[in-house]
Write a protein that holds these residues in place. Structure first.
Motif, PDB file in Angstrom:
ATOM      1  N   CYS A  95       0.632  -1.139  -0.238  1.00  0.00           N
ATOM      2  CA  CYS A  95       0.090   0.187   0.393  1.00  0.00           C
ATOM      3  C   CYS A  95       0.631   1.024  -0.406  1.00  0.00           C
ATOM      4  CB  CYS A  95      -0.982   0.250   1.239  1.00  0.00           C
ATOM      5  SG  CYS A  95      -2.241  -1.466   0.878  1.00  0.00           S
ATOM      6  N   THR A  96       2.101   0.917   0.642  1.00  0.00           N
ATOM      7  CA  THR A  96       2.394   2.660   1.484  1.00  0.00           C
ATOM      8  C   THR A  96       4.009   2.462  -0.707  1.00  0.00           C
ATOM      9  OG1 THR A  96       3.073   2.096   3.269  1.00  0.00           O
ATOM     10  CG2 THR A  96       4.221   3.686   2.550  1.00  0.00           C
ATOM     11  N   GLN A  97       4.197   1.096  -0.952  1.00  0.00           N
ATOM     12  CA  GLN A  97       4.754   1.281  -2.067  1.00  0.00           C
ATOM     13  C   GLN A  97       4.065   2.122  -3.192  1.00  0.00           C
ATOM     14  OE1 GLN A  97       5.533  -2.467  -2.372  1.00  0.00           O
ATOM     15  NE2 GLN A  97       7.737  -2.165  -2.410  1.00  0.00           N
ATOM     16  N   ILE A  98       2.355   1.770  -3.313  1.00  0.00           N
ATOM     17  CA  ILE A  98       1.485   2.621  -4.954  1.00  0.00           C
ATOM     18  C   ILE A  98       1.437   3.788  -4.067  1.00  0.00           C
ATOM     19  CG2 ILE A  98      -0.441   2.283  -5.094  1.00  0.00           C
ATOM     20  CD1 ILE A  98      -0.287  -1.272  -4.553  1.00  0.00           C
ATOM     21  N   LEU A  99       1.371   4.078  -2.824  1.00  0.00           N
ATOM     22  CA  LEU A  99       0.401   5.242  -2.443  1.00  0.00           C
ATOM     23  C   LEU A  99       1.234   6.429  -3.192  1.00  0.00           C
ATOM     24  CD1 LEU A  99      -1.254   5.213   0.714  1.00  0.00           C
ATOM     25  CD2 LEU A  99      -2.334   5.804  -1.204  1.00  0.00           C
ATOM     26  N   ALA A 100       3.238   5.625  -3.189  1.00  0.00           N
ATOM     27  CA  ALA A 100       4.120   6.616  -3.173  1.00  0.00           C
ATOM     28  C   ALA A 100       4.530   6.977  -4.836  1.00  0.00           C
ATOM     29  CB  ALA A 100       5.491   6.217  -2.029  1.00  0.00           C
ATOM     30  N   GLU A 101       3.593   6.129  -5.163  1.00  0.00           N
ATOM     31  CA  GLU A 101       3.827   6.545  -7.109  1.00  0.00           C
ATOM     32  C   GLU A 101       2.828   7.036  -7.493  1.00  0.00           C
ATOM     33  OE1 GLU A 101       2.396   2.947  -8.667  1.00  0.00           O
ATOM     34  OE2 GLU A 101       4.689   2.112  -7.714  1.00  0.00           O
ATOM     35  N   HIS A 102       1.717   8.130  -6.428  1.00  0.00           N
ATOM     36  CA  HIS A 102       0.425   9.149  -6.916  1.00  0.00           C
ATOM     37  C   HIS A 102       0.316  10.084  -5.511  1.00  0.00           C
ATOM     38  CE1 HIS A 102      -0.836   6.349  -9.630  1.00  0.00           C
ATOM     39  NE2 HIS A 102      -0.712   5.322  -9.115  1.00  0.00           N
ATOM     40  N   GLU A 104       2.422  12.180  -1.994  1.00  0.00           N
ATOM     41  CA  GLU A 104       3.495  12.676  -0.908  1.00  0.00           C
ATOM     42  C   GLU A 104       2.657  11.770   0.393  1.00  0.00           C
ATOM     43  OE1 GLU A 104       5.191  15.772   1.729  1.00  0.00           O
ATOM     44  OE2 GLU A 104       4.652  16.359  -0.579  1.00  0.00           O
ATOM     45  N   VAL A 105       3.854  10.400   1.106  1.00  0.00           N
ATOM     46  CA  VAL A 105       3.553   9.412   1.622  1.00  0.00           C
ATOM     47  C   VAL A 105       3.590  10.170   3.164  1.00  0.00           C
ATOM     48  CG1 VAL A 105       2.464   7.986   2.808  1.00  0.00           C
ATOM     49  CG2 VAL A 105       2.650   8.370   0.224  1.00  0.00           C
ATOM     50  N   THR A 106       3.262  10.443   4.172  1.00  0.00           N
ATOM     51  CA  THR A 106       3.582   9.959   5.250  1.00  0.00           C
ATOM     52  C   THR A 106       3.170   9.044   5.881  1.00  0.00           C
ATOM     53  OG1 THR A 106       4.103  12.525   5.448  1.00  0.00           O
ATOM     54  CG2 THR A 106       4.256  11.482   7.825  1.00  0.00           C
ATOM     55  N   GLY A 107       4.293   7.570   6.605  1.00  0.00           N
ATOM     56  CA  GLY A 107       3.819   6.686   6.680  1.00  0.00           C
ATOM     57  C   GLY A 107       3.979   6.563   8.332  1.00  0.00           C
ATOM     58  N   VAL A 108       3.141   5.744   8.791  1.00  0.00           N
ATOM     59  CA  VAL A 108       3.037   5.554  10.857  1.00  0.00           C
ATOM     60  C   VAL A 108       3.165   4.423  11.351  1.00  0.00           C
ATOM     61  CG1 VAL A 108       2.239   6.792  13.433  1.00  0.00           C
ATOM     62  CG2 VAL A 108       2.828   8.001  10.795  1.00  0.00           C
ATOM     63  N   ASP A 109       4.632   4.057  11.799  1.00  0.00           N
ATOM     64  CA  ASP A 109       3.826   2.802  12.798  1.00  0.00           C
ATOM     65  C   ASP A 109       5.054   2.510  14.083  1.00  0.00           C
ATOM     66  OD1 ASP A 109       3.122   0.130  11.205  1.00  0.00           O
ATOM     67  OD2 ASP A 109       4.652   0.078  12.894  1.00  0.00           O
ATOM     68  N   ILE A 110       3.984   1.732  14.768  1.00  0.00           N
ATOM     69  CA  ILE A 110       5.446   2.168  15.922  1.00  0.00           C
ATOM     70  C   ILE A 110       5.766   1.255  15.985  1.00  0.00           C
ATOM     71  CG2 ILE A 110       3.630  -0.747  16.810  1.00  0.00           C
ATOM     72  CD1 ILE A 110       2.917   1.272  19.540  1.00  0.00           C
ATOM     73  N   SER A 111       6.456  -0.212  14.976  1.00  0.00           N
ATOM     74  CA  SER A 111       7.142  -0.702  15.521  1.00  0.00           C
ATOM     75  C   SER A 111       8.826  -0.221  14.359  1.00  0.00           C
ATOM     76  CB  SER A 111       7.165  -2.001  14.556  1.00  0.00           C
ATOM     77  OG  SER A 111       8.014  -2.888  14.023  1.00  0.00           O
ATOM     78  N   VAL A 116      12.016  -0.129   9.029  1.00  0.00           N
ATOM     79  CA  VAL A 116      13.840   0.125   8.688  1.00  0.00           C
ATOM     80  C   VAL A 116      12.934  -0.731   7.308  1.00  0.00           C
ATOM     81  CG1 VAL A 116      15.401  -1.488   8.304  1.00  0.00           C
ATOM     82  CG2 VAL A 116      15.226  -0.296  10.728  1.00  0.00           C
ATOM     83  N   LEU A 117      12.213  -2.062   7.745  1.00  0.00           N
ATOM     84  CA  LEU A 117      11.850  -2.436   6.201  1.00  0.00           C
ATOM     85  C   LEU A 117      11.861  -1.567   5.116  1.00  0.00           C
ATOM     86  CD1 LEU A 117      10.691  -5.649   7.633  1.00  0.00           C
ATOM     87  CD2 LEU A 117      12.908  -5.660   6.233  1.00  0.00           C
ATOM     88  N   ALA A 118      10.328  -0.414   5.416  1.00  0.00           N
ATOM     89  CA  ALA A 118       9.577   0.061   4.812  1.00  0.00           C
ATOM     90  C   ALA A 118      10.826   1.411   4.055  1.00  0.00           C
ATOM     91  CB  ALA A 118       8.680   1.421   5.672  1.00  0.00           C
ATOM     92  N   GLU A 119      11.317   2.194   4.458  1.00  0.00           N
ATOM     93  CA  GLU A 119      12.567   2.225   3.807  1.00  0.00           C
ATOM     94  C   GLU A 119      12.974   1.926   2.998  1.00  0.00           C
ATOM     95  OE1 GLU A 119      15.711   3.299   7.490  1.00  0.00           O
ATOM     96  OE2 GLU A 119      14.395   4.642   8.226  1.00  0.00           O
ATOM     97  N   GLN A 120      13.787   0.785   3.213  1.00  0.00           N
ATOM     98  CA  GLN A 120      13.986  -0.074   2.233  1.00  0.00           C
ATOM     99  C   GLN A 120      13.287  -0.154   0.778  1.00  0.00           C
ATOM    100  OE1 GLN A 120      15.574  -3.826   3.358  1.00  0.00           O
ATOM    101  NE2 GLN A 120      17.021  -2.919   4.547  1.00  0.00           N
ATOM    102  N   LEU A 121      12.282  -0.048   1.059  1.00  0.00           N
ATOM    103  CA  LEU A 121      11.058  -0.989   0.196  1.00  0.00           C
ATOM    104  C   LEU A 121       9.922   0.427  -0.361  1.00  0.00           C
ATOM    105  CD1 LEU A 121       9.522  -3.877   2.212  1.00  0.00           C
ATOM    106  CD2 LEU A 121      11.168  -3.878  -0.615  1.00  0.00           C
ATOM    107  N   PRO A 123      11.854   4.370  -0.352  1.00  0.00           N
ATOM    108  CA  PRO A 123      12.424   4.984  -0.362  1.00  0.00           C
ATOM    109  C   PRO A 123      11.654   6.714  -0.558  1.00  0.00           C
ATOM    110  CG  PRO A 123      12.655   4.548  -2.317  1.00  0.00           C
ATOM    111  CD  PRO A 123      11.872   3.945  -1.747  1.00  0.00           C
ATOM    112  N   LYS A 124      10.819   6.542  -0.801  1.00  0.00           N
ATOM    113  CA  LYS A 124      10.249   8.541  -1.019  1.00  0.00           C
ATOM    114  C   LYS A 124       9.046   8.750   0.173  1.00  0.00           C
ATOM    115  CE  LYS A 124       8.116   8.000  -5.268  1.00  0.00           C
ATOM    116  NZ  LYS A 124       7.465   8.303  -6.438  1.00  0.00           N
ATOM    117  N   ALA A 125       8.912   7.894   0.857  1.00  0.00           N
ATOM    118  CA  ALA A 125       7.529   7.894   1.963  1.00  0.00           C
ATOM    119  C   ALA A 125       8.105   8.492   2.974  1.00  0.00           C
ATOM    120  CB  ALA A 125       7.147   7.016   2.151  1.00  0.00           C
TER     121      ALA A 125
END
Length: 142
Positions: A95-102, A104-111, A116-121, A123-125
């Motif tokens: 989802c964040t990957q797809i949103l970031a294509e369309h 400006e995404v801010t993703g929030v997670d407690i973990s 760390v995985l999201a930063e790799q997958l 990078p634009k978010a």
């Protein structure tokens, strides 16, 4: 020392001994365990649990057709240059990957491990580690 953990089914585990105790009905938890549970920081428990399983969770989880359907509906109505806040973004796939294509995404997670995985997958978010219940953004930010 008893280190209690509660599953989504209400099963209580004493992780110091590796034993599962009580019942699957959280209303049946005995008084000793109930008082221990009242002292648990639930947000910390969630954070530590997702940190522990992050790589396995990413491999195991597959996007549900319903989630992708509603993401598609969101994208149909999303104006160009939109700013989107995604709560519980996890590792950002898909989802964040797809949103970031369309947008400006801010993703929030407690973990932290998920992010760390999201930063790799994704990078634009813009990623924030936080408990979504304690967020405080300026009015009309999202």
């Amino acid at each position: 020392m008893l280190i209690p953990k509660v599953s989504s089914h209400g099963v209580l585990c004493d992780t110091s001994k590796g034993a599962v105790s009580v019942s699957q009905d959280p209303n049946v938890i005995d008084q000793e365990h109930r008082s221990l549970l009242s002292h648990i920081d639930i947000a910390q428990l969630v954070q530590e649990s997702y940190d522990e399983i992050a790589p396995r969770y990413l491999q195991w989880s597959i996007p549900s057709p319903a989630r992708l359907k509603y993401l598609g509906k969101l994208l149909e109505h999303l104006p160009e240059g939109a700013t989107v806040l995604e709560l519980g973004c996890g590792a950002g796939k898909p989802c964040t990957q797809i949103l970031a294509e369309h947008a400006e995404v801010t993703g929030v997670d407690i973990s932290a491990a998920q992010l760390v995985l999201a930063e790799q997958l994704v990078p634009k978010a813009h990623l924030i580690q936080a408990d979504m219940m304690s967020l405080n953004f300026p009015k009309s930010s999202y």
